[in-house]
Design an enzyme around this catalytic site. Structure first.
Site, PDB file in Angstrom:
ATOM      1  N   ARG A  91       0.833  -1.184  -0.143  1.00  0.00           N
ATOM      2  CA  ARG A  91       0.068   0.075   0.012  1.00  0.00           C
ATOM      3  C   ARG A  91       0.965   1.224  -0.031  1.00  0.00           C
ATOM      4  O   ARG A  91       1.853   1.338   0.652  1.00  0.00           O
ATOM      5  CB  ARG A  91      -0.811   0.196   1.427  1.00  0.00           C
ATOM      6  CG  ARG A  91      -1.934  -0.938   1.251  1.00  0.00           C
ATOM      7  CD  ARG A  91      -3.093  -0.426   0.292  1.00  0.00           C
ATOM      8  NE  ARG A  91      -4.230  -1.248   0.357  1.00  0.00           N
ATOM      9  CZ  ARG A  91      -4.565  -2.323  -0.795  1.00  0.00           C
ATOM     10  NH1 ARG A  91      -3.437  -2.670  -1.501  1.00  0.00           N
ATOM     11  NH2 ARG A  91      -5.486  -2.945  -0.795  1.00  0.00           N
TER      12      ARG A  91
ATOM     13  N   GLU B 151      -3.917   7.376  -4.486  1.00  0.00           N
ATOM     14  CA  GLU B 151      -4.131   7.235  -6.108  1.00  0.00           C
ATOM     15  C   GLU B 151      -5.545   7.112  -6.341  1.00  0.00           C
ATOM     16  O   GLU B 151      -6.515   7.463  -5.483  1.00  0.00           O
ATOM     17  CB  GLU B 151      -4.107   5.301  -5.683  1.00  0.00           C
ATOM     18  CG  GLU B 151      -2.987   4.630  -5.406  1.00  0.00           C
ATOM     19  CD  GLU B 151      -3.067   3.201  -5.129  1.00  0.00           C
ATOM     20  OE1 GLU B 151      -3.998   2.413  -5.766  1.00  0.00           O
ATOM     21  OE2 GLU B 151      -2.093   2.595  -4.778  1.00  0.00           O
TER      22      GLU B 151
ATOM     23  N   HIS C  32      -1.138   0.356 -10.045  1.00  0.00           N
ATOM     24  CA  HIS C  32      -1.820  -0.637  -9.032  1.00  0.00           C
ATOM     25  C   HIS C  32      -2.480  -1.723  -9.834  1.00  0.00           C
ATOM     26  O   HIS C  32      -3.578  -1.921  -9.711  1.00  0.00           O
ATOM     27  CB  HIS C  32      -2.709   0.034  -8.013  1.00  0.00           C
ATOM     28  CG  HIS C  32      -3.137  -0.742  -7.093  1.00  0.00           C
ATOM     29  ND1 HIS C  32      -3.730  -0.111  -5.885  1.00  0.00           N
ATOM     30  CD2 HIS C  32      -3.036  -1.957  -6.854  1.00  0.00           C
ATOM     31  CE1 HIS C  32      -3.722  -1.359  -4.898  1.00  0.00           C
ATOM     32  NE2 HIS C  32      -3.460  -2.316  -5.350  1.00  0.00           N
TER      33      HIS C  32
END
Ligand code: 8YV
Length: 323
Positions: A235, A264, A282
């Site tokens: 993360r 994000e 991601h």
């Protein structure tokens, strides 16, 4: 008879959308502007939520309170740090997630990102595309995986799948975590700075959330040193991004490979200006094959509650104790 309600905090893949719309009355937060009105009107009737980091909407304590009869939050993804876990626990809500089905996919990506970063595939490809290869001869020599020692930050299910691959690649490993694991032969560190000092490559694969916030910070990066490479497939929050950007700029470390970011998908634009970082949007578990398996688990967990069966994959934070 009216269908039971599901609240989705945002977009879900078609496989999920199709099945939940068939079984439930779905309210999509991404299609509604007046959330207050929604919670006032149907909040008490919402027993099920589906969510995921990709929706970019946190399931907050306030939202959970406004759904007093909430029973299950089905999370698309193994990491559920976008959900206020203490609030869910306090209300007796079961959070389910999608473990195991993505282990190998994320591990494949992590090793791919590691090699791409160490060998600078992004620059090598740009060199070819620009015509420089034909004009100026072979691409400059890069760092290598051959003389590296990888320190794993987190050594859970996905960490072990990465470790298995790196073992096959002949790369020595150590690991940092909360506690030493009896069945793991690699050197264990409970001090991240000490591991960074002894290794030259760090791979972060541990849960996000308050306990790991900003773990990879200036002292860790300084200990890692000028040969250092940081790979983050966990993360964004586990990295202090300001410290990482400064370390990349000043060449305190050699480079980084990132799949995840604090903000994000609107990542810190400073990353885009750096030439010693490989950036992915991601994509860790993002193959159709694996996302289908994750999506089906999201649906099956919701259906389990509908049919009063035990959820398939409750999180360790909210074990199933009966509906
Ligand atoms: C997904 C992930 O991209 O499983 C996780 O925790 O980070 C990824 O597999 C994400 O959860 C999608 O919402």
């Amino acid at each position: 008879m009216s269908k039971p309600i599901v609240l989705s905090t945002g977009w879900m893949m078609p496989l999920v959308t199709r099945q939940i719309e068939e079984a439930f009355e779905v309210h999509w937060l991404n299609k509604i502007s007046d959330w207050d009105r929604l919670f006032a009107e149907v909040g008490p009737r919402i027993e099920r939520v589906c969510t995921g980091a990709l929706t970019n909407v946190a399931t907050t304590a306030d939202m959970i309170k406004r759904m007093p009869n909430l029973k299950i939050i089905s999370n698309y993804g193994v990491g559920y740090d976008s959900i206020d876990v203490p609030a869910a626990k306090a209300q007796g809500v079961v959070i389910t997630h999608t473990p195991e089905v993505l282990n190998e996919e994320v591990a494949d990506m992590a090793v791919g990102l590691l090699i791409a970063t160490v060998r600078e595939f992004n620059h090598a490809e740009a060199y070819l595309r620009s015509g420089d290869w034909a004009k100026n001869g072979e691409f400059r020599y890069t760092a290598s995986l051959r003389d590296r020692h990888v320190g794993m930050i987190g050594f859970g299910r996905i960490g072990k799948a990465i470790g298995k691959r790196l073992e096959g690649f002949g790369v020595p490993l150590s690991y940092f975590g909360r506690k030493k694991q009896a069945d793991v032969p690699y050197p264990f560190y409970d001090d991240l700075v000490a591991m960074a000092r002894d290794a030259d490559t760090l791979i972060a694969i541990l849960p996000g959330g308050p306990a790991t916030q900003g773990l990879i910070n200036k002292p860790v990066l300084e200990a890692l040193g000028p040969r250092g490479i940081v790979i983050n497939v966990a993360r964004g929050s586990v990295v202090n991004e300001a410290d990482l950007i400064a370390a990349l700029k000043s060449r305190t470390i050699l480079g980084a490979g990132l799949d995840v970011y604090v903000n994000e998908p609107k990542i810190d634009p400073a990353f885009l200006k750096l030439d010693n970082v490989t950036l992915l949007p991601h994509v860790g578990s993002g193959s159709q094959f694996t996302r289908d398996k994750m999506g089906q688990l999201v649906v099956d967990n919701l259906l389990a509650y509908k049919e009063r069966r035990a959820p398939l994959t409750p999180t360790p934070d909210t074990p199933f104790k009966g509906w």
